[in-house]
Every structure is written in structure tokens, then in C-alpha cells.
Design an enzyme around this catalytic site. Structure first.
Site, PDB file in Angstrom:
ATOM      1  N   GLY A   1     -84.422  47.478  11.768  1.00 23.42           N
ATOM      2  CA  GLY A   1     -84.226  46.213  11.105  1.00 23.42           C
ATOM      3  C   GLY A   1     -83.904  46.435   9.658  1.00 23.42           C
ATOM      4  NE  ARG A   2     -88.965  48.006   6.675  1.00 27.25           N
ATOM      5  CZ  ARG A   2     -90.161  48.048   6.030  1.00 27.25           C
ATOM      6  NH1 ARG A   2     -90.052  47.883   4.829  1.00 27.25           N
ATOM      7  NH2 ARG A   2     -91.081  48.640   6.224  1.00 27.25           N
TER       8      ARG A   2
ATOM      9  CG  ASP B   1     -91.678  50.471  17.690  1.00 27.75           C
ATOM     10  OD1 ASP B   1     -92.924  50.220  18.391  1.00 27.75           O
ATOM     11  OD2 ASP B   1     -91.586  50.191  16.346  1.00 27.75           O
ATOM     12  CG  ASN B   2     -93.812  52.878  14.663  1.00 29.89           C
ATOM     13  OD1 ASN B   2     -92.677  52.758  14.273  1.00 29.89           O
ATOM     14  ND2 ASN B   2     -94.572  51.890  14.432  1.00 29.89           N
TER      15      ASN B   2
ATOM     16  N   GLY C   1     -85.227  47.948  17.233  1.00 27.30           N
ATOM     17  CA  GLY C   1     -84.292  48.662  16.420  1.00 27.30           C
ATOM     18  C   GLY C   1     -84.582  48.735  14.931  1.00 27.30           C
TER      19      GLY C   1
HETATM   20  P1  AMP Z   1     -92.579  49.367  11.687  1.00 32.76           P
HETATM   21  O1  AMP Z   1     -93.842  48.480  11.985  1.00 32.76           O
HETATM   22  O2  AMP Z   1     -92.472  49.610  10.460  1.00 32.76           O
HETATM   23  O3  AMP Z   1     -92.333  50.330  12.746  1.00 32.76           O
HETATM   24  O4  AMP Z   1     -91.253  48.133  12.100  1.00 32.76           O
HETATM   25  C1  AMP Z   1     -91.313  47.394  13.127  1.00 32.76           C
HETATM   26  C2  AMP Z   1     -90.046  46.842  13.311  1.00 32.76           C
HETATM   27  O5  AMP Z   1     -89.893  45.988  12.503  1.00 32.76           O
HETATM   28  C3  AMP Z   1     -88.792  47.930  13.080  1.00 32.76           C
HETATM   29  O6  AMP Z   1     -87.886  47.403  14.200  1.00 32.76           O
HETATM   30  C4  AMP Z   1     -88.444  47.833  11.658  1.00 32.76           C
HETATM   31  O7  AMP Z   1     -87.058  47.984  11.440  1.00 32.76           O
HETATM   32  C5  AMP Z   1     -88.562  46.169  11.458  1.00 32.76           C
HETATM   33  N1  AMP Z   1     -88.831  45.836  10.172  1.00 32.76           N
HETATM   34  C6  AMP Z   1     -89.923  46.091   9.501  1.00 32.76           C
HETATM   35  N2  AMP Z   1     -89.895  45.483   8.006  1.00 32.76           N
HETATM   36  C7  AMP Z   1     -88.774  44.926   8.030  1.00 32.76           C
HETATM   37  C8  AMP Z   1     -88.014  44.187   6.902  1.00 32.76           C
HETATM   38  N3  AMP Z   1     -88.699  44.114   5.972  1.00 32.76           N
HETATM   39  N4  AMP Z   1     -86.807  43.730   7.254  1.00 32.76           N
HETATM   40  C9  AMP Z   1     -86.295  43.958   8.667  1.00 32.76           C
HETATM   41  N5  AMP Z   1     -86.779  44.624   9.747  1.00 32.76           N
HETATM   42  C10 AMP Z   1     -88.096  45.043   9.558  1.00 32.76           C
HETATM   43 MG    MG Z   2     -91.523  51.803  13.163  1.00 33.32          MG
END
Ligand code: AMP
Ligand code: MG
Length: 485
Positions: A88-89, A252-253, A86
Site C-alpha cells: 500500500g505504501r 503477510d509478514n 499488497g
Molecule cells: P503492515 O502491518 O505494515 O504489514 O501493513 C499491512 C498492510 O497495510 C500492507 O499492505 C501495507 O502496505 C498497508 N499499509 C500500512 N500502512 C499504510 C499506509 N500508511 N498507507 C497505505 N498502506 C499502508
Molecule cells: Mg507488512
């Protein structure tokens, strides 16, 4: 003039959303805004740059009837299943209609912790958000489907990574944020409710928004699978033709729309080598350049699994139908890749039998000599115009390359057509790093100049010479990018 935001996703799929608010930005400062995109979308640039626009771009002030939400999704990360990822940010502010009438998401990244943040701080730093801005613009200019960046706003809030960094929020525009991982979340809810209602609503939403022709098919959900498989096959072929390495092709990407999403540890390959990878967290090379087509297919198999309950009462038959449908991926991919390579080689009219072996031999030689995958094709066009020395100088086994060149020239390549599809300027890794470091220290000029270069990638211009050259060998050999920052 504000942007009129709908909340269709939140209204139609409430189980996949949590209403949420962005964190305050103590000292918002617009670092870069995308005038071209704003104009395309019918957004008033002067408004966007003003205090109300910047407040929307940080999510701190949204139209009264908007419903910002964090979206739920699951996903396979490096092959391991995470049932609850989900946003997260991130926040989906809502959907809006551009001048062309299609619905797009307006989404923020770096807007504060949400209930999906797990251990994360919910924040993003200036460098990585500008990286997404620059690389997504480069991809768009190359004609590759991608989410785009409307703006990056510095928040005035520090972010703590290995060091203290300036924080930022990216405003992203996307066809939607439906991911393979969104479908992987729906079945979990299905277990709770014991029926396929949510999964079906999600699939219907995806069909209506991205693959409307599937609605008229005999089996709409199988047609959805086929359509997503086709858009992804064509997308990955375009990545491969541009030397783009996504770096973190977790489910998820991967979008249902067929747009490239989530620019973390991504980069463009320079010296040709299928094993090239840049991500510091991809120690096994799962997401290396040459693996991208098979990983995409693996991800699509996870999408098919999530859809299975909609593909028929009989599970065996549903699996067989899904397998047959995904069997089409390879053909679509190869056709797109071969067509693209044919265009890069200036051989639009040449027959497949002549072109296919030529491509194979070329890749072997490019690999053997680690030839820069971007400048090679522009130098090759010069060879078609009678100046073969620059391109010959790139090869170790000159006799083998001369033999190849001879076969290629016999097919009468068109250098003008080549220059229309082979970029001079890509977002080269050393230039991106240099520009992001300057921006982090407060100087936006190198980012602005890099954006100027990559926005018109096919037009060679004086003053941009260094943007056309590969990075220093020492830099390229050790270059890594870091994700999640
Ligand atoms: P990503 O690798 O950018 O696709 O991130 C994978 C997951 O980690 C996603 O659910 C993001 O929302 C969460 N996420 C990545 N960085 C952060 C952060 N600094 N704080 C909270 N959630 C994060
Ligand atoms: Mg992502």
C-alpha cells in the site's frame, strides 16, 4: 556508479505486480545510511550519499531500464483473511546482485499511495522508519536473519497521524519480499484462470531463489514446504533466544526466505514473562512472546493450504502429506532452541538429559522474578567467574535460585563462550523511544549512538553503560508500540 537493477519478479510474475512510481519528495534529506551494508553489497557509499543516490533511495529517479512495482499479496491479519493487501505504501525497485552474487530486493517503504493503499495515505513517518533501521541492524548484529535497511531519507513532506510528523522513506534490502501472503494471493488468481500455472510459477521462483535443493527432491513443492518450515522454525527459535517479540506475525509478514520482516510494533522483552506483548492493536495477546512458535506453525499451515493444488491430484493425500511435513516443525524448533539455550548457559559439552530440565527450571524462576532476559545471562557468566552476587540479587526465591546455580556450576559452564553469544546491548525499548523522539524533533545524535551500541552487541564498552540496563519499571509496565504508522 548507480545500482544495476533487474526486474525478474516483475517479468516472471506480472500477475502479482502493478507498475508504479514513487511520489516526489519535496526536500529529500539523508538521515542515516548504512555504510557497512553498502560495502557488503558493493554499493559506492559516496554515490549513494550524493543527489543521484538519494533520488534512488526515494524512488524519484530510477535507472532507465528499472521497473518499479507494487507487489500484490493477501494475508491473515490477526487470524482474519484479507484477500487483497499488497504494497500500500511500498515499491519493489528491482533486484540486484551483491558482491557475493546472490540476488537481493531493493525496496522502498513510505514512497506514496499505490493501488493497494486502501484507506492509507501511502506515507511513513521518520520515527517508525528509523525504528525499522535500528531494530533490523540490532537483529543482524545478533546473527538473526533479517531484512536490512540501506538508508532512511526524510522527504520534507509532513505526515498526519495523531499529530503532524516529518515524513520519511526507508530503503530496504531483502533476500526477497515473497511472503506466505504472496502464496495466499496466487490461488485467488487461480480461481479466475482455473489452472495452477501462476501458483506453480510462484513456487518455482521461490525454489530457485531461496530453496534450490527442493528442485531436486522427488516432490519439489512438498520439499519447499519442508524447507520454509525449517528456516522459520530456526528463525523463531533465534527470536525467542534474543527475547524478540515481532508484534504482528500476520501471514503477510512472514517470509519464504526465513528472514525477519516488517518491524512495526516489535520490541525486546525485558522482565521474562511469556505473556509479554507490546502492540497496541494486539489486545488478545495473539502475538505475545510465548505464542510465537505456535503462531509460526499456524502461518505455515496457511502456506501449506495455499500450496495444496501443487501437492498432488488427490486432496486427501495432499493434506496428509502437508500435515506430515509440518509435523517436523516442532522438532526443528526445539533442537534450535535447546542448542541456543545450551550456548547461552555456556554448556556446550553437557548432555541433553542434564540441560533440558535445567532450562525448564530456569525459565520458571526467571518468570517468577521477572528477571531481565538480556542482562541475566551476562550476570550469570560473572557467577561462573566466581562473582555470583549480581545475578543472585535478581531473584525473589533465593534458595531456589541457589539450588539451580549449584546444579548449573556442576556442569562446568564456560563464561567466555557465554559472553560471545549473550549480548550486553540490545535495542531497549525506552532507549529506542527516546532516540526516535529526538530524531523526530531533528536531533539524530541519540539514534547514531544507539546504532553504535547495538552494532557490536557482545563487546562491553565504557560510555555505553545505560544501554546495558533495563528501562525504568514505570516505563516498561506501560510500554506499547503502534503499528501502521
Ligand atoms: P503492515 O502491518 O505494515 O504489514 O501493513 C499491512 C498492510 O497495510 C500492507 O499492505 C501495507 O502496505 C498497508 N499499509 C500500512 N500502512 C499504510 C499506509 N500508511 N498507507 C497505505 N498502506 C499502508
Ligand atoms: Mg507488512
Amino acid at each position: 556508479m548507480s545500482i544495476a537493477l533487474h526486474s525478474r519478479f516483475a517479468a516472471e510474475l506480472p500477475e502479482l505486480t502493478v507498475r508504479w512510481k514513487a511520489e516526489e519528495a519535496p526536500q529529500p534529506r539523508l538521515l542515516v545510511d548504512n555504510d557497512a551494508l553498502a560495502a557488503e553489497l558493493g554499493v559506492d557509499v559516496d554515490w549513494l550519499r550524493g543527489p543521484d543516490g538519494v533520488a534512488l533511495l526515494t524512488g524519484t529517479q530510477v535507472p532507465a531500464d528499472a521497473t518499479p512495482v507494487a507487489q500484490a499479496y493477501a494475508g491473515h491479519q490477526f487470524g482474519g483473511f484479507q484477500p487483497r493487501l499488497g504494497d500500500g505504501r511500498a515499491l519493489l525497485l528491482g533486484e540486484f546482485e551483491g558482491t557475493d552474487g546472490t540476488l537481493r530486493d531493493l525496496h522502498l517503504k513510505g514512497s506514496g499511495r499505490t493501488p493497494f493503499a486502501r484507506g492509507g495515505d501511502g506515507l511513513a513517518a521518520v520515527g517508525p522508519m528509523l525504528r525499522e533501521y535500528v531494530i533490523s541492524e540490532a537483529m543482524h548484529a545478533l546473527g538473526i536473519p533479517t531484512t536490512r535497511a540501506l538508508a532512511v531519507v526524510a522527504t520534507g513532506r509532513p505526515v498526519y497521524r495523531e499529530t503532524e510528523l516529518p515524513g520519511a522513506v526507508l530503503a530496504r534490502v531483502a533476500a526477497s519480499h515473497l511472503r506466505v501472503g504472496t502464496f495466499q494471493f496466487a490461488p485467488l488468481l487461480m480461481q479466475a484462470t482455473g489452472n495452477t500455472d501462476l501458483l506453480q510459477r510462484l513456487a518455482d521462483y521461490a525454489i530457485a531463489r531461496h530453496h534450490p535443493a527442493a528442485a531436486d527432491a522427488e516432490q519439489p513443492y512438498l520439499a519447499l514446504l519442508e524447507s520454509v518450515s525449517a528456516v522459520q522454525a530456526r528463525l523463531i527459535a533465534q527470536w525467542m533466544l534474543a527475547g524478540f517479540i515481532h508484534g504482528v506475525m500476520n501471514t503477510d509478514n512472514m517470509t519464504i526466505s526465513g528472514e525477519t520482516i516488517d518491524y512495526g510494533p516489535c520490541a525486546f522483552m525485558e522482565g521474562f514473562d511469556p505473556e509479554t506483548k507490546f502492540s497496541s492493536i494486539d489486545s488478545w495477546g495473539r502475538y505475545a512472546y510465548g505464542n510465537q512458535p505456535s503462531i509460526a506453525l499456524w502461518n505455515l499451515a496457511r502456506f501449506a493450504e495455499a500450496l495444496l493444488p501443487l501437492l498432488g491430484e488427490d486432496t486427501e493425500q495432499a493434506i496428509a502429506a502437508a500435515e506430515k511435513t509440518l509435523g517436523g516443525f516442532q522438532g526443528v524448533y526445539e533442537a534450535a532452541w535447546t542448542d541456543g539455550m545450551r550456548a547461552k548457559l555456556g554448556l556446550s559439552g553437557a548432555p541433553d538429559e542434564a540441560v533440558a530440565p535445567l532450562i525448564q527450571d530456569l525459565l520458571t524462576q526467571l518468570h517468577q522474578s521477572r528477571v531481565d532476559f538480556t542482562s541475566f545471562f551476562r550476570r550469570l557468566a560473572r557467577a561462573a567467574r566466581g562473582d555470583a552476587e549480581p545475578v543472585r540479587g535478581e531473584f525473589i526465591d533465593l534458595a531456589a535460585f541457589d539450588a539451580w546455580l549449584h546444579r548449573w556450576q556442576a556442569l562446568t559452564p564456560d563464561p567466555e563462550a557465554m559472553d560471545r553469544v549473550n549480548p550486553v546491548y540490545i535495542a531497549r525499548n525506552h532507549l529506542v523511544e527516546e532516540a526516535l523522539a529526538a530524531a523526530t524533533a531533528g536531533d539524530m545524535a541519540p539514534v547514531t549512538q544507539l546504532i553504535d551500541a547495538i552494532r557490536a552487541p557482545f563487546d562491553e564498552r565504557p560510555g555505553f553503560e545505560r544501554y546495558a540496563e533495563p528501562g525504568p519499571k514505570e516505563f516498561s509496565a506501560s510500554f506499547q508500540t503502534f503499528c501502521g504508522t
